[in-house]
Design an enzyme around this catalytic site. Structure first.
Site, short mmCIF file in Angstrom:
data_model
loop_
_atom_site.label_atom_id
_atom_site.label_comp_id
_atom_site.label_asym_id
_atom_site.label_seq_id
_atom_site.Cartn_x
_atom_site.Cartn_y
_atom_site.Cartn_z
N PHE A 7 -0.92 0.34 -9.03
CA PHE A 7 -0.93 -0.47 -7.82
C PHE A 7 0.10 0.03 -6.81
O PHE A 7 1.25 0.31 -7.17
CB PHE A 7 -0.58 -1.93 -8.14
CG PHE A 7 -1.68 -2.73 -8.76
CD1 PHE A 7 -2.43 -3.62 -8.01
CD2 PHE A 7 -1.98 -2.61 -10.11
CE1 PHE A 7 -3.45 -4.38 -8.57
CE2 PHE A 7 -2.99 -3.35 -10.70
CZ PHE A 7 -3.73 -4.23 -9.92
N ASP A 8 -0.30 0.13 -5.56
CA ASP A 8 0.65 0.17 -4.47
C ASP A 8 1.17 -1.26 -4.33
O ASP A 8 0.56 -2.20 -4.86
CB ASP A 8 -0.06 0.64 -3.19
CG ASP A 8 0.84 0.60 -1.98
OD1 ASP A 8 2.02 1.01 -2.09
OD2 ASP A 8 0.38 0.15 -0.92
N MET A 9 2.27 -1.45 -3.62
CA MET A 9 2.81 -2.81 -3.51
C MET A 9 2.55 -3.43 -2.15
O MET A 9 1.80 -4.39 -2.02
CB MET A 9 4.32 -2.81 -3.81
CG MET A 9 4.91 -4.22 -3.88
SD MET A 9 6.66 -4.24 -4.38
CE MET A 9 7.44 -3.75 -2.83
#
Length: 215
Positions: A7-9
């Site tokens: 995941f990117d944040m």
């Protein structure tokens, strides 16, 4: 076979790009530069503060400014802003909780380590990610593949086994350059900026086991 979801944040888990933009604007106001929305998107969206701020300082001729000092000031302000204003995208926590039952999860963000820690602690999701890679861990941020390659290295997995969930063109370019599959969400950019992704979805509920294994 897909075994790992990364995941990117910002823009994927946290709906806080406006707070990053505000913190950046306020920080650069102190050194005499007005950060317009267009400037922010051109220089900062999907990039590390280190890379973005070096370019801003150089291109706008801000003399005698230290990047590390500006990054620190911006990070402190951002953390103050999210203390009472942290928003997340509907359905993302449920998705993370469901995926961690079957997949290894990691978080790869252009934010600083302190910013990432503040977010995952506030959302109580730190233990769901086996690895967290922040801007502090890399020399070259997105769109360079280094952040995602480092994540795979820390996990001990092949890029072929990884799917990345991203929201920005720079993030997608990073994931694909690292040899990973990428699912994009049009949360912060228009769909026409996301076409390099293997798949674009409009809702977190669309990210199913069937979709992941079909990429």
């Amino acid at each position: 076979m897909i075994t790992t979801v990364i995941f990117d944040m910002n823009g994927v888990i946290t709906d806080d790009e406006d707070l990053h933009e505000l913190a950046t604007q306020k920080t650069f106001e102190k050194v005499g530069l007005s950060i317009t929305p267009d400037i922010y998107r051109q220089y900062c969206l999907g990039r590390t503060d280190a890379s973005a701020f070096v370019d801003l300082i150089g291109n706008f001729h801000l003399k005698d400014q230290e990047v590390s000092s500006i990054i620190n000031d911006k990070s402190i302000l951002y953390q103050e802003l999210i203390a009472d204003n942290l928003k997340i995208y509907p359905g993302v926590i449920r998705l993370i909780e469901n995926l961690c039952l079957k997949y290894t999860l990691a978080l790869t963000t252009s934010s600083t380590f302190e910013e990432a820690q503040t977010v995952v602690n506030q959302l109580e999701i730190e233990n769901l990610f086996k690895v967290i890679v922040s801007s502090n861990d890399v020399k070259r941020g997105k769109p360079d593949p280094e952040p995602y390659l480092l994540t795979a290295e820390k996990l001990g997995v092949s890029s072929d086994n990884c799917v990345v969930i991203e929201d920005s063109e720079n993030g997608i370019r990073s994931a694909i350059a690292a040899g990973m599959k990428c699912i994009a969400l049009p949360n912060t950019e228009n769909r026409d900026k996301l076409t390099l992704a293997h798949c674009i979805v409009d809702d977190y509920s669309e990210i199913t086991d069937e979709l992941l294994q079909s990429l």
